[in-house]
Design an enzyme around this catalytic site. Structure first.
Site, PDB file in Angstrom:
ATOM      1  N   HIS B  30     -11.243   1.477  -0.024  1.00 59.57           N
ATOM      2  CA  HIS B  30     -12.200   1.436   1.083  1.00 59.57           C
ATOM      3  C   HIS B  30     -13.349   2.381   0.751  1.00 59.57           C
ATOM      4  O   HIS B  30     -13.368   3.000  -0.320  1.00 59.57           O
ATOM      5  CB  HIS B  30     -11.511   1.779   2.400  1.00 59.57           C
ATOM      6  CG  HIS B  30     -10.704   3.049   2.356  1.00 59.57           C
ATOM      7  ND1 HIS B  30     -11.283   4.281   2.136  1.00 59.57           N
ATOM      8  CD2 HIS B  30      -9.364   3.272   2.473  1.00 59.57           C
ATOM      9  CE1 HIS B  30     -10.334   5.211   2.143  1.00 59.57           C
ATOM     10  NE2 HIS B  30      -9.159   4.624   2.333  1.00 59.57           N
ATOM     11  N   HIS B  33     -12.614   5.830  -0.838  1.00 63.84           N
ATOM     12  CA  HIS B  33     -12.426   5.842  -2.302  1.00 63.84           C
ATOM     13  C   HIS B  33     -13.760   5.687  -3.018  1.00 63.84           C
ATOM     14  O   HIS B  33     -14.039   6.375  -4.008  1.00 63.84           O
ATOM     15  CB  HIS B  33     -11.524   4.685  -2.742  1.00 63.84           C
ATOM     16  CG  HIS B  33     -10.151   4.689  -2.155  1.00 63.84           C
ATOM     17  ND1 HIS B  33      -9.764   3.816  -1.156  1.00 63.84           N
ATOM     18  CD2 HIS B  33      -9.065   5.457  -2.415  1.00 63.84           C
ATOM     19  CE1 HIS B  33      -8.492   4.036  -0.847  1.00 63.84           C
ATOM     20  NE2 HIS B  33      -8.043   5.029  -1.588  1.00 63.84           N
ATOM     21  N   GLN B  57       6.627   9.045  -4.017  1.00 63.37           N
ATOM     22  CA  GLN B  57       6.139   9.759  -2.835  1.00 63.37           C
ATOM     23  C   GLN B  57       6.460   9.036  -1.526  1.00 63.37           C
ATOM     24  O   GLN B  57       6.032   9.467  -0.461  1.00 63.37           O
ATOM     25  CB  GLN B  57       4.640  10.069  -2.966  1.00 63.37           C
ATOM     26  CG  GLN B  57       3.721   8.873  -2.888  1.00 63.37           C
ATOM     27  CD  GLN B  57       2.305   9.225  -3.322  1.00 63.37           C
ATOM     28  OE1 GLN B  57       2.051   9.486  -4.488  1.00 63.37           O
ATOM     29  NE2 GLN B  57       1.370   9.250  -2.385  1.00 63.37           N
ATOM     30  N   ASP B 146      -6.517  13.335   3.465  1.00 63.25           N
ATOM     31  CA  ASP B 146      -5.164  13.816   3.208  1.00 63.25           C
ATOM     32  C   ASP B 146      -5.249  15.303   2.880  1.00 63.25           C
ATOM     33  O   ASP B 146      -5.124  15.722   1.729  1.00 63.25           O
ATOM     34  CB  ASP B 146      -4.533  13.011   2.075  1.00 63.25           C
ATOM     35  CG  ASP B 146      -4.407  11.538   2.464  1.00 63.25           C
ATOM     36  OD1 ASP B 146      -3.866  11.266   3.547  1.00 63.25           O
ATOM     37  OD2 ASP B 146      -4.877  10.671   1.701  1.00 63.25           O
ATOM     38  N   GLN B 149      -2.354  17.127   1.126  1.00 62.00           N
ATOM     39  CA  GLN B 149      -2.277  16.663  -0.263  1.00 62.00           C
ATOM     40  C   GLN B 149      -3.309  17.398  -1.117  1.00 62.00           C
ATOM     41  O   GLN B 149      -3.014  17.816  -2.246  1.00 62.00           O
ATOM     42  CB  GLN B 149      -2.509  15.156  -0.326  1.00 62.00           C
ATOM     43  CG  GLN B 149      -2.639  14.601  -1.729  1.00 62.00           C
ATOM     44  CD  GLN B 149      -2.680  13.086  -1.741  1.00 62.00           C
ATOM     45  OE1 GLN B 149      -1.652  12.428  -1.628  1.00 62.00           O
ATOM     46  NE2 GLN B 149      -3.869  12.520  -1.849  1.00 62.00           N
ATOM     47  N   SER B 182      -6.223   3.092   3.817  1.00 63.01           N
ATOM     48  CA  SER B 182      -5.703   1.767   3.455  1.00 63.01           C
ATOM     49  C   SER B 182      -4.736   1.274   4.519  1.00 63.01           C
ATOM     50  O   SER B 182      -4.616   0.078   4.763  1.00 63.01           O
ATOM     51  CB  SER B 182      -4.999   1.829   2.101  1.00 63.01           C
ATOM     52  OG  SER B 182      -5.877   2.363   1.136  1.00 63.01           O
ATOM     53  N   ARG B 183      -4.039   2.202   5.179  1.00 60.83           N
ATOM     54  CA  ARG B 183      -3.055   1.807   6.180  1.00 60.83           C
ATOM     55  C   ARG B 183      -3.700   1.294   7.480  1.00 60.83           C
ATOM     56  O   ARG B 183      -3.010   0.715   8.317  1.00 60.83           O
ATOM     57  CB  ARG B 183      -2.093   2.962   6.480  1.00 60.83           C
ATOM     58  CG  ARG B 183      -1.112   3.231   5.334  1.00 60.83           C
ATOM     59  CD  ARG B 183      -0.021   4.209   5.741  1.00 60.83           C
ATOM     60  NE  ARG B 183       1.029   4.335   4.725  1.00 60.83           N
ATOM     61  CZ  ARG B 183       1.105   5.319   3.823  1.00 60.83           C
ATOM     62  NH1 ARG B 183       0.183   6.257   3.783  1.00 60.83           N
ATOM     63  NH2 ARG B 183       2.102   5.347   2.953  1.00 60.83           N
TER      64      ARG B 183
END
Lengths: 275, 275
Positions: B30, B33, B57, B146, B149, B182-183
């Site tokens: 998307h 990115h 993960q 994230d 992360q 993405s989710r």
């Protein structure tokens, strides 16, 4: 020879070099280390040696504080061998405030020496990964005396795709067969003499295997008898293991390793032999 | 654009390049990115993107199998952006038989999302270390969406002396403020609309903070109210944390992060905002 004691210095020195061979050590160098340095000299344009007594691979009750150190003598030895860079970081340089990462290479690291020394191989894997990232060698050299450490590092490099070729040097022994180790300095001359029974035990085990004896318990028993015969050594373990996974073998096969840890004057002496 | 699907291919392609920017992704790309890819293009001679839905993960009950994939569309998008190499390894290429190594970056990895998803950040740290070793980028790009992360990867790079500069890109939102993910594709248009309350909740929290409210419980309570007002979202947590350690803060300070996870149609939506 250039001596670097910070990571930045080392990286700058590294950046200007060609094919790099790297020999990580904990210092108090002996002919075993020197044989690795010479192999590295033969195979690379330049050779980097590190001397770092890595605290994270010692547990609380172990010999970190009294581990033998002789930086001046080591440095002179390496100079003589034509080493290009000696890296001598402090513990704070390697483990600054806030450091908290741990690498566990899996089941192999929890067997045998990993079971005797919980966390030991995590400490080894983590510091080796750090040193590889700092130095970015083409090849790195380790001694077969620490057989399971060699297997752990090969697993680490394979699993994390670390672009370093691992070279394992043969065990170097004194004229009586005692495997060279910095920890031999803890022993008197007569204790060292008694410790040579470890090698005789391994040789006897290999001889039995070559004459057809494949039963691990029998081999263990026969090897133990020889090592303990002089009344000085106490066998902690004799195992026959798979050379990569270090899983115990009931039936010994060609390529397996005989591992020995014997105690002599409360010092743990490791040795091994390939079948 | 070159597409490599084996580690050897990738390394050979990498060896011939100059300053390399690397954008690791799980695909289904998307604008978030793409914004990282564009930043990488600006800062480097060449750009490598990886698409790898990393199984380690995800835990057993998570959405590994249904995680959205669209390799052809992604590949066309990246081609259009002028990406030089796309790396699309199989799980077997990254985790061959016998793989067993795990990297744990320490307490940070066990807090908040690490507590909700045990092992998640070990999987992230390990695959990122592998990808860095395979690609050897100069810079690598991650999205602030994230947030934890990003902190884990910065800890990893610092602790293991990985010679890669980490660049964190801002959160990219749709016109209603929903953080791109993405989710989000799991949600219907009306569910996506309802999810924009997450951003409004964060904005309200920041506004309260700027007007002097520093009590975390009060901020959490006020943010939760807004997110849940439409009856579609359920707040899993709202936390105020230290931006590096992710330790919970009782009193919010400038630079801290507000973290939100809200569930919408049983999909966990993450968002965050810096105070």
């Amino acid at each position: 020879m250039k001596i670097c004691s910070t990571i930045t210095d080392l990286r700058n020195a590294r950046a200007s070099l060609k094919r790099v061979g790297f020999v990580p050590t904990m210092g108090f160098l002996h002919e075993g280390h020197i044989s690795l340095v010479r192999e590295a000299k033969r195979q690379n344009d330049v050779v980097i040696v590190s001397i770092f007594v890595n605290p994270t691979q010692f547990s609380a009750h172990e010999d970190l504080d009294k581990y033998p150190r002789a930086l001046e003598r080591d440095s002179a030895l390496l100079q003589e061998e034509g080493v290009d860079i000696l890296f001598t970081p402090s513990a704070d340089e390697i483990y600054p405030d806030g450091f908290s990462t741990r690498i566990d290479v899996g089941p192999l690291a929890h067997r045998i020496e990993g079971a005797s020394r919980p966390g030991h191989f995590d400490g080894v894997a983590t510091v080796v990964a750090k040193l590889f990232n700092i130095i970015q060698p083409d090849r790195a050299y380790f001694g077969q005396k620490d057989a399971q450490q060699c297997a752990v590092i090969q697993q680490l490099v394979r699993d994390l795709n670390i672009p370093v070729k691992i070279i394992i040097g043969d065990i170097i022994r004194n004229q009586n067969g005692l495997a060279l180790s910095s920890r031999n300095s803890y022993l008197s001359t007569s204790q060292q003499q008694a410790a040579t029974a470890i090698y005789r035990g391994l040789l006897h085990g290999k001889e039995l295997f070559l004459s057809g004896m494949q039963n691990s318990s029998t081999l263990q028993h026969e090897i133990t008898k020889i090592i303990e015969a002089n009344g000085v050594n106490t066998v902690e373990y004799v195992y026959i293991v798979h050379p990569f996974s270090f899983e115990l073998k009931e039936t010994a096969e060609e390529g397996d390793l005989i591992l020995v840890v014997a105690q002599n004057n409360n010092i743990r002496l490791l040795d091994n032999m390939k079948l």
